[in-house]
Design an enzyme around this catalytic site. Sequence first.
Site, PDB file in Angstrom:
ATOM      1  N   SER A  56       0.843  -1.199   0.000  1.00 25.28           N
ATOM      2  CA  SER A  56       0.000   0.000   0.000  1.00 25.28           C
ATOM      3  C   SER A  56       0.875   1.244   0.000  1.00 25.28           C
ATOM      4  O   SER A  56       2.103   1.166   0.121  1.00 25.28           O
ATOM      5  CB  SER A  56      -0.920   0.024   1.236  1.00 25.28           C
ATOM      6  OG  SER A  56      -0.156   0.152   2.427  1.00 25.28           O
ATOM      7  N   SER A 179      12.008  10.519   5.840  1.00 24.20           N
ATOM      8  CA  SER A 179      10.913  11.463   6.072  1.00 24.20           C
ATOM      9  C   SER A 179      11.491  12.832   6.377  1.00 24.20           C
ATOM     10  O   SER A 179      12.559  12.937   7.001  1.00 24.20           O
ATOM     11  CB  SER A 179      10.050  10.999   7.247  1.00 24.20           C
ATOM     12  OG  SER A 179       9.215  12.038   7.721  1.00 24.20           O
ATOM     13  N   TYR A 205       9.528   7.890  15.394  1.00 23.51           N
ATOM     14  CA  TYR A 205       9.552   7.760  13.935  1.00 23.51           C
ATOM     15  C   TYR A 205      10.588   8.699  13.327  1.00 23.51           C
ATOM     16  O   TYR A 205      11.385   8.302  12.475  1.00 23.51           O
ATOM     17  CB  TYR A 205       8.157   8.090  13.396  1.00 23.51           C
ATOM     18  CG  TYR A 205       7.997   7.967  11.900  1.00 23.51           C
ATOM     19  CD1 TYR A 205       7.793   6.723  11.309  1.00 23.51           C
ATOM     20  CD2 TYR A 205       8.026   9.092  11.082  1.00 23.51           C
ATOM     21  CE1 TYR A 205       7.623   6.610   9.930  1.00 23.51           C
ATOM     22  CE2 TYR A 205       7.862   8.990   9.713  1.00 23.51           C
ATOM     23  CZ  TYR A 205       7.655   7.747   9.146  1.00 23.51           C
ATOM     24  OH  TYR A 205       7.495   7.642   7.785  1.00 23.51           O
ATOM     25  N   LYS A 209      14.114   7.838  11.289  1.00 20.75           N
ATOM     26  CA  LYS A 209      14.286   8.392   9.947  1.00 20.75           C
ATOM     27  C   LYS A 209      15.602   9.158   9.840  1.00 20.75           C
ATOM     28  O   LYS A 209      16.244   9.155   8.785  1.00 20.75           O
ATOM     29  CB  LYS A 209      13.099   9.279   9.586  1.00 20.75           C
ATOM     30  CG  LYS A 209      11.799   8.506   9.395  1.00 20.75           C
ATOM     31  CD  LYS A 209      11.929   7.471   8.293  1.00 20.75           C
ATOM     32  CE  LYS A 209      10.697   6.625   8.098  1.00 20.75           C
ATOM     33  NZ  LYS A 209      10.846   5.625   7.023  1.00 20.75           N
ATOM     34  N   THR A 240      -1.254   8.643   2.538  1.00 18.72           N
ATOM     35  CA  THR A 240      -1.104   7.194   2.569  1.00 18.72           C
ATOM     36  C   THR A 240      -1.877   6.611   3.751  1.00 18.72           C
ATOM     37  O   THR A 240      -2.197   7.326   4.706  1.00 18.72           O
ATOM     38  CB  THR A 240       0.376   6.799   2.702  1.00 18.72           C
ATOM     39  OG1 THR A 240       0.860   7.242   3.979  1.00 18.72           O
ATOM     40  CG2 THR A 240       1.213   7.440   1.591  1.00 18.72           C
TER      41      THR A 240
END
Length: 318
Positions: A56, A179, A205, A209, A240
């Site tokens: 996805s 990111s 996160y 990254k 997303t």
Amino acid sequence: MTVTNVVTGAVDWAMDRTIGPGYSRLGFEARKRFWAADPPSDALKGRVALVTGANSGLGKAAAVGLARLGAVVHLVVRDVTKGERAKAEILDAVPGAELHVGRCDLSDLTAVREFGDSFAGQLDVLVHNAGVLPPERAETEDGHEVALATAVLGPHLLTGLLSPALKASLDGRVVFVSSGGMYSQSLRIDDPEYREGEFAGAKAYSRVKRMQVVLAELWAEELRVDGVVVHSMHPGWADTPGVSTSLPRFHRVTKPLLRTPEQGADTIVWLAASAEAGRENGKFWHDRRVRPTHFLPWQHESEEDRLALWTFCETATR
């Protein structure tokens, strides 16, 4: 340098620093008017690509883009059922594409070893896209924080396992999907597992990254002598499933400005296929252009910390 180049460069710089315009679909639409040329339509014919987290979002969009350029694409997913569904959807978009679905949970180092050891044959492009933004701190069975294991340790191990195939390629390339959130964090090699302080998913996160960007630079040096090119990139703000699930408030507020997954994945595909990207190594990209890895001087990591990250990854994945 022409006046046009100066003006477009200034506009690009301003969008990059103001984040909102540059990371949104507005930035994408503005930059595509003057960015580097598309690769030839058959740029990846006869080549093999592997994309993690390909069922996805950005991963699936990247797989579509790679298949359109002629690549044989391996979709590496945690859930084979979802992977097969993604395969069918990609075939609808690219009839006749050669696609393979493989199961591997990047957070599970045993699964990564099994997958890496079982992967046979040609490999020209490796895209590390799988990632997770956990709502609370959790550990894998190996005892590693989940976001770290998924985005850093698993990819590090997989790159090493697949490096013989990449070295055998005439134009091996590795792309780490990072990111823009990494700009908010420095390299925390003193607490890579996020055991100190109050845990926050978005911060965890962003930390991993940042690690990915440094790790990509380290792998670029490691594989340079073998002709393998390693880059990292960030996709901007893309609409997303991961964003809508993990950051629902952000998604709700910014939805009109979010990029499509295809727009977010554009630079992934371009880095895998363009001649220009092949002439560079160890760079951080956004919208087909090299970007700085730091905006604030005190965020720069020392060479000792960079080497400590490599040592940590090597030790943790033995």
